[in-house]
Design a protein around this motif. Structure first.
Motif, mmCIF file in Angstrom:
data_model
loop_
_atom_site.group_PDB
_atom_site.id
_atom_site.type_symbol
_atom_site.label_atom_id
_atom_site.label_comp_id
_atom_site.label_asym_id
_atom_site.label_seq_id
_atom_site.Cartn_x
_atom_site.Cartn_y
_atom_site.Cartn_z
ATOM 1 N N SER A 305 -11.345 -25.436 5.873
ATOM 2 C CA SER A 305 -10.543 -24.726 6.876
ATOM 3 C C SER A 305 -11.423 -24.239 8.024
ATOM 4 C CB SER A 305 -9.847 -23.523 6.236
ATOM 5 O OG SER A 305 -8.941 -23.935 5.244
ATOM 6 N N PRO A 306 -10.884 -24.249 9.252
ATOM 7 C CA PRO A 306 -11.654 -23.706 10.386
ATOM 8 C C PRO A 306 -12.026 -22.250 10.150
ATOM 9 C CG PRO A 306 -9.687 -24.873 11.143
ATOM 10 C CD PRO A 306 -9.560 -24.750 9.653
ATOM 11 N N LEU A 307 -13.066 -21.810 10.813
ATOM 12 C CA LEU A 307 -13.466 -20.405 10.717
ATOM 13 C C LEU A 307 -12.313 -19.490 11.123
ATOM 14 C CD1 LEU A 307 -17.004 -20.655 12.381
ATOM 15 C CD2 LEU A 307 -16.523 -20.439 9.933
ATOM 16 N N LYS A 308 -11.568 -19.903 12.127
ATOM 17 C CA LYS A 308 -10.464 -19.068 12.626
ATOM 18 C C LYS A 308 -9.405 -18.845 11.560
ATOM 19 C CE LYS A 308 -8.352 -16.754 15.846
ATOM 20 N NZ LYS A 308 -8.883 -15.425 16.233
ATOM 21 N N ALA A 309 -9.234 -19.819 10.664
ATOM 22 C CA ALA A 309 -8.253 -19.655 9.583
ATOM 23 C C ALA A 309 -8.708 -18.602 8.573
ATOM 24 C CB ALA A 309 -8.035 -20.996 8.884
ATOM 25 N N LEU A 310 -10.012 -18.335 8.534
ATOM 26 C CA LEU A 310 -10.564 -17.336 7.608
ATOM 27 C C LEU A 310 -10.708 -15.963 8.258
ATOM 28 C CD1 LEU A 310 -13.470 -19.549 6.190
ATOM 29 C CD2 LEU A 310 -11.172 -19.278 5.232
ATOM 30 N N ASP A 311 -10.467 -15.906 9.552
ATOM 31 C CA ASP A 311 -10.725 -14.709 10.350
ATOM 32 C C ASP A 311 -9.520 -13.771 10.330
ATOM 33 O OD1 ASP A 311 -11.682 -12.910 12.295
ATOM 34 O OD2 ASP A 311 -10.882 -14.141 13.933
ATOM 35 N N GLN A 312 -9.680 -12.615 9.707
ATOM 36 C CA GLN A 312 -8.606 -11.625 9.642
ATOM 37 C C GLN A 312 -8.826 -10.467 10.605
ATOM 38 O OE1 GLN A 312 -5.902 -12.239 7.687
ATOM 39 N NE2 GLN A 312 -6.912 -14.184 7.223
#
Length: 479
Positions: A305-312
């Motif tokens: 997954s892209p980093l953005k998908a992990l970014d909360q």
């Protein structure tokens, strides 16, 4: 750019060249102080022998229009024109040199010129081959357009609303949840970096990136006096463990990374490192630019997954583009991030160009929403996989014992590093004489003096084989 001479004319070719250059000087296209192209380049432009060019330049020098500078090539002199007027000659060369944006390296400038030369084998080009671009499908989209739904005027500061809605749905499929209000449409990923550099960062900011990195081939951040610091990179991508020490030593205002099918190495950041990087970003309050230009171009299996998908926490600015997957000529990319940041970048973009092409935005939205994007990706992946496998086979056949490389899982590139000392600049010149363009590793890291970036996205499979074979032969001769 080729200039056709009248070969059936009674006027000798060198005199025709002399007249063309004289007209450029007299009409102000080449003002005093201009460094004219080298004899080799002029011979290429006019498609004549260098001796013909030399004869023309000798005549112009004798007339006082040109003069040679030791180690500086040939320039247009101001001696002749200054004698015709009482006013001083405008020094455009001084203006050019004083511009705050740094010029491309001479090697990149040469590559940009040579890429459009007929019959050249482009082993370094980072774009899809013409035969892989969807001309017919795009033509049909434009033909089927309903006039009432087309927008030919200016768009909203963030871009066409419908297009941003389509992009939000597209990003959701990647696990990235952003609203249309948190997306800015830009004219390619490169413009996103330009807007970020002038809109979010102060002068002399510290920017971290992989080493080597695509960012080193650009002067976007350096022109704003920003400092670039390289982080170690291996087959599993950037190592987040070194970021804290680097920030402590140099400072860190931003991290730029290409986690999926990295440019120029083709490496892919492992899933555990992506998760660790997000935690480091959160702990250090370090913003990240995630360049995902190649994320959809997986060849064996999808990347993590892209980093953005992990970014909360809104720490990641996600940059995407259609230039690598659909068409570089469409000039459509996007930035997804916190709404205040997108508002700031949108305001600067309006000051810069008043918005990306409304027609291109509409075409991009239709391309993605109609399912053509996903359908066409399958065809591109299939063809790129064939070309990658051809390139790897040829490397094994011709570069065995000469260099090392890793098999890329997607994207366009293979990072080839020679095992013995080799003058890459000499290899570049010798390959160019054979009508082959390569990208030296020093464009992406000044210390990568034994590496080249090999691209399999543009050259045909037969050209890949011929080009790799010839480059290997030249490399062995130089060694």
């Amino acid at each position: 750019m080729k200039i056709r001479l009248e070969r059936s004319s009674g006027v000798p070719l060198y005199q025709q060249i002399e007249q063309i250059i004289k007209e450029k000087i007299s009409q102000g296209e080449w003002p005093p102080g201009t460094k004219i192209p080298s004899q080799r380049k002029l011979a290429d432009i006019f498609e004549v022998n260098r001796s013909t060019v030399t004869a023309a330049l000798d005549e112009l020098t004798a007339q006082g229009l040109l003069e040679g500078k030791r180690g500086g090539g040939t320039i247009v002199t101001n001696r002749t024109w200054s004698g015709l007027t009482e006013w001083p000659v405008l020094d455009w060369t001084g203006y050019v040199r004083s511009g705050i944006h740094r010029p491309n390296s001479l090697t990149i400038q040469e590559i940009n010129r040579q890429e459009f030369k007929k019959d050249i084998i482009r082993l370094g080009t980072g774009e899809l081959a013409p035969e892989l671009l969807p001309y017919q499908q795009m033509k049909k989209i434009l033909q089927d357009a309903e006039a009432g739904k087309l927008m030919l005027g200016y768009e909203e500061p963030k871009g066409n609303r419908y297009t941003r809605e389509v992009l939000a749905a597209h990003l959701k499929e990647k696990g990235i949840h952003v609203s249309p209000d948190s997306i800015l449409i830009v004219s390619g990923a490169l413009q996103a970096l330009q807007l970020i550099s002038i809109g979010l960062l102060k002068r002399k900011a510290a920017v971290l990136t992989e080493k080597p990195s695509y960012l080193y081939s650009l002067h976007i951040f350096q022109s704003m006096e920003m400092r670039l610091y390289g982080l170690p990179l291996d087959e599993r991508g950037l190592d987040p463990a070194v970021i804290s020490a680097c920030k402590k030593q140099h400072g860190a205002d931003l991290l730029y990374t290409i986690p999926s099918f990295h440019n120029p190495t083709g490496f892919q950041m492992a899933e555990d490192r992506r998760k660790e990087l997000i935690q480091v970003s959160k702990r250090l309050s370090l913003p990240i630019i995630e360049d995902d230009a190649y994320g959809d171009l997986w060849l064996d299996m999808p990347p993590p997954s892209p980093l953005k998908a992990l970014d909360q926490d809104g720490n990641v600015l996600y940059v995407g583009t259609l230039s690598k997957t659909v068409s570089p000529g469409l000039r459509i990319g996007w930035v997804a991030g916190p709404e205040p940041v997108i508002d700031r970048l949108a305001d600067i973009k309006m000051q810069t160009d008043y918005g990306s092409s409304s027609l291109s935005q509409w075409a991009a939205a239709k391309w993605i929403s109609s399912g053509l994007y996903a359908e066409n990706l399958k065809l591109i992946r299939n063809e790129l996989k064939k070309r990658r496998d051809t390139a790897l086979r040829c490397l094994e056949a011709y570069f065995g014992g000469l260099a090392r490389w890793e098999k890329p899982r997607g994207g366009f590139y293979i990072w080839v590093t020679f095992l013995k000392p080799l003058a890459i600049s000499a290899l570049f010149e010798k390959a160019l004489k054979k009508n082959i363009l390569i990208n030296p590793g020093t464009l992406y890291d000044k210390e990568a003096k034994q590496s080249i970036r090999l691209s399999y996205s543009y050259a045909s499979r037969s050209d890949l084989e011929n080009g790799i074979r010839i480059v290997a032969q030249l490399a062995r001769e130089l060694m």
